[in-house]
Motif scaffolding. Structure first.
Motif, short mmCIF file in Angstrom:
data_model
loop_
_atom_site.label_atom_id
_atom_site.label_comp_id
_atom_site.label_asym_id
_atom_site.label_seq_id
_atom_site.Cartn_x
_atom_site.Cartn_y
_atom_site.Cartn_z
N GLN A 158 0.82 -1.21 0.00
CA GLN A 158 0.00 0.00 0.00
C GLN A 158 0.86 1.27 0.00
O GLN A 158 0.41 2.34 0.41
N SER A 159 2.08 1.12 -0.49
CA SER A 159 3.01 2.27 -0.49
C SER A 159 3.67 2.41 -1.86
O SER A 159 4.89 2.49 -1.99
N SER A 160 2.84 2.46 -2.90
CA SER A 160 3.38 2.56 -4.26
C SER A 160 4.12 3.88 -4.48
O SER A 160 5.14 3.92 -5.17
N THR A 161 3.60 4.97 -3.90
CA THR A 161 4.27 6.27 -4.06
C THR A 161 5.66 6.24 -3.42
O THR A 161 6.64 6.69 -4.01
N GLU A 162 5.73 5.69 -2.23
CA GLU A 162 7.02 5.61 -1.54
C GLU A 162 7.98 4.67 -2.29
O GLU A 162 9.19 4.92 -2.33
#
Length: 285
Positions: A158-162
């Motif tokens: 759930q951390s695609s941006t990071e």
């Protein structure tokens, strides 16, 4: 042979080879213990089903100072060991993709070497070792990525941006590596214009050289013949290192010896040939 003894022997051979041609690098290695071997076997069904075998019981990593040495070292290693080309993992990215590049090679164990494993998992292991090639600036990034993202992928779902940001750090490092080479080339050219021949060759070659003294005879010759100095400045670095390997160069890596070698192979200046030891000329001409 136990894996650790094979590991030590291979690392020794690789170290001797790279030292002989002056590549700037660091080398790391490990042999999996039984617990690590078991964990990997049970991590993927392909091992349990017999579709594939563990190929990295021994893992070796060569960390290079410069990215333009990667393919050169690959060629040298594949001339030294038998490569399993179909098992290599080398990412070939398009121009619009920035992501970590895998450069993982698989080689057969040297002749007379074979694993003796005193455990129930020996039939899961292939008679190979894995060789990874990295660069200095990317090495730290890979360590973080491997230990905190690759091993724990659920943490990042759930951390695609990071995740994209982390890849962006890698992109910056890769760009900086090529910029660093360009800067060194510019410094070498500046010394060429200023007739600082030792500094010119030191920055151009980017090799682990034992002695940087050219000697008065070569310095004076370059000062009196700028076109000759230009020929040495224009000797292709990759071709020079490749020839050092191909010719089995085993003299000390001094700047004078490298000029003698480059002259015997590429430039062929008669004055330098006349000042070069006869046995050296005979061996490399």
């Amino acid at each position: 042979m136990i894996p650790s003894s094979i590991e030590k022997a291979i690392v020794g051979d690789i170290t001797a080879t790279l030292n002989r041609i002056g590549i700037m690098y660091r080398i790391f290695s490990r042999a999996k213990d039984v617990r690590s071997l078991k964990r990997k076997i049970y991590s993927k069904s392909k091992y349990l089903e017999g579709v594939a075998k563990i190929q990295d019981l021994i893992g070796i990593r060569i960390v290079l100072y410069f990215p333009d040495d990667i393919e050169l070292v690959h060629k040298v290693m594949s001339a030294t060991y038998v490569e399993r080309r179909k098992d290599a993992s080398i990412d070939d990215l398009d121009d619009n993709t920035f992501k970590p590049v895998r450069y993982n090679l698989v080689y057969e164990l040297p002749s007379q070497s074979f694993y003796e494993l005193d455990c129930e998992y020996s039939h899961f292991v292939d008679s190979t070792f894995e060789l990874q090639i990295r660069t200095v600036l990317s090495e730290g990034w890979h360590e973080v990525e491997h230990d905190l993202r690759y091993k724990f992928q659920d943490d990042w779902r759930q951390s695609s941006t990071e995740s994209r940001k982390l890849n962006g750090v890698y992109a910056s490092l890769e760009t900086n590596e090529w910029t660093m080479i360009r800067i060194l080339e510019e410094v070498a050219y500046k010394h060429y214009k200023q007739k600082n021949w030792e500094a010119m060759l030191r920055q151009k070659l980017r090799l682990r050289i034992q002695n940087f003294e050219l000697g008065e005879d070569i310095n004076q010759l370059f000062n009196s013949d700028i076109e000759l100095a230009k020929k040495f400045f224009r000797v292709d670095r990759e071709e020079l290192i490749s020839e050092l390997y191909n010719k089995g160069f085993d003299y000390p890596l001094t700047l004078k010896n490298l000029v003698w070698f480059a002259n015997a192979i590429f430039v062929r200046n008669e004055t330098i040939l006349g000042n070069t030891p006869e046995e050296f000329v005979e061996e490399y001409s």
